[in-house]
Design a protein around this motif. Sequence first.
Motif, short mmCIF file in Angstrom:
data_model
loop_
_atom_site.label_atom_id
_atom_site.label_comp_id
_atom_site.label_asym_id
_atom_site.label_seq_id
_atom_site.Cartn_x
_atom_site.Cartn_y
_atom_site.Cartn_z
N UNK A 1 0.58 -1.25 -0.10
CA UNK A 1 -0.04 -0.08 0.01
C UNK A 1 0.86 1.24 -0.07
N UNK A 2 0.18 2.68 -0.14
CA UNK A 2 0.99 3.65 0.13
C UNK A 2 0.14 4.12 1.67
N UNK A 3 1.29 4.44 2.48
CA UNK A 3 0.71 4.80 3.90
C UNK A 3 1.44 5.99 4.22
N UNK A 4 0.57 6.73 5.25
CA UNK A 4 1.03 7.99 5.91
C UNK A 4 2.04 7.39 7.20
N UNK A 5 3.07 8.05 7.24
CA UNK A 5 4.15 7.71 8.33
C UNK A 5 4.46 9.09 8.93
N UNK A 6 4.21 9.03 10.36
CA UNK A 6 4.82 10.27 11.06
C UNK A 6 6.29 10.46 10.74
N UNK A 7 6.90 11.54 10.85
CA UNK A 7 8.39 11.80 10.45
C UNK A 7 9.16 11.14 11.66
N UNK A 8 8.86 11.40 13.15
CA UNK A 8 9.45 10.60 14.04
C UNK A 8 9.20 9.24 14.10
#
Length: 154
Positions: free
Chosen positions: A138-145
Amino acid sequence: MKRIAFAALSVLATTSIATAQDIGADRVASAILHGYVQQDVNAIAPFSNETNAEFFNAISNGSESPAELFEGTRGAAGRGWDGMILPVRYNTRGQAIVPFAIEGANGPAALGSGVQGRYMAIVLTLDSPEDTSWGFEDINYIGRSDYAAMAQTR
C-alpha cells in the motif's frame, strides 16, 4: 547516464514476478513509483504482494477499475512522484517503508519541498517467513518521528 537508468528501469518493469522481486526494497519501491507516474498497472502488478495479486488480476481482466490505484491523495502522490525517495526503514511488523512524498495541507508534495506533514510511503511486505521478495502492500502515511525511530536494517 539517463539512458542507462532508463534501460535499467525498463528491465525492472518488464521482468517476471519471481525475478522482479529479487531486488532491494528501495528498487522495488522505485519501480512501483515509476509505474504510478506512467499510470501503468502492468508495470506495478509484478511487484504486488500475495494479498494484492487478486486486485491486480481483477484490473487486468477488466472486472476492477484502476481508478482506486491512481485517484485520490495516494494516487496523486504516486503520479506526481519527482524521483526522490528516502532510505528504506523497517517497522516492527517487518515491513519495508520507503517515503517518497509529504502529505501537505494542499495535497501531496515532493520530499524536498519543505512542506510540513507526514511522509507518504510505499509499504512493502514479505508474503511468508520464507519469502525473500518484497511485495507492494500500500501507500501509507508515516509520521516523521515514527520513520526516524524505525530500524535501518532488517
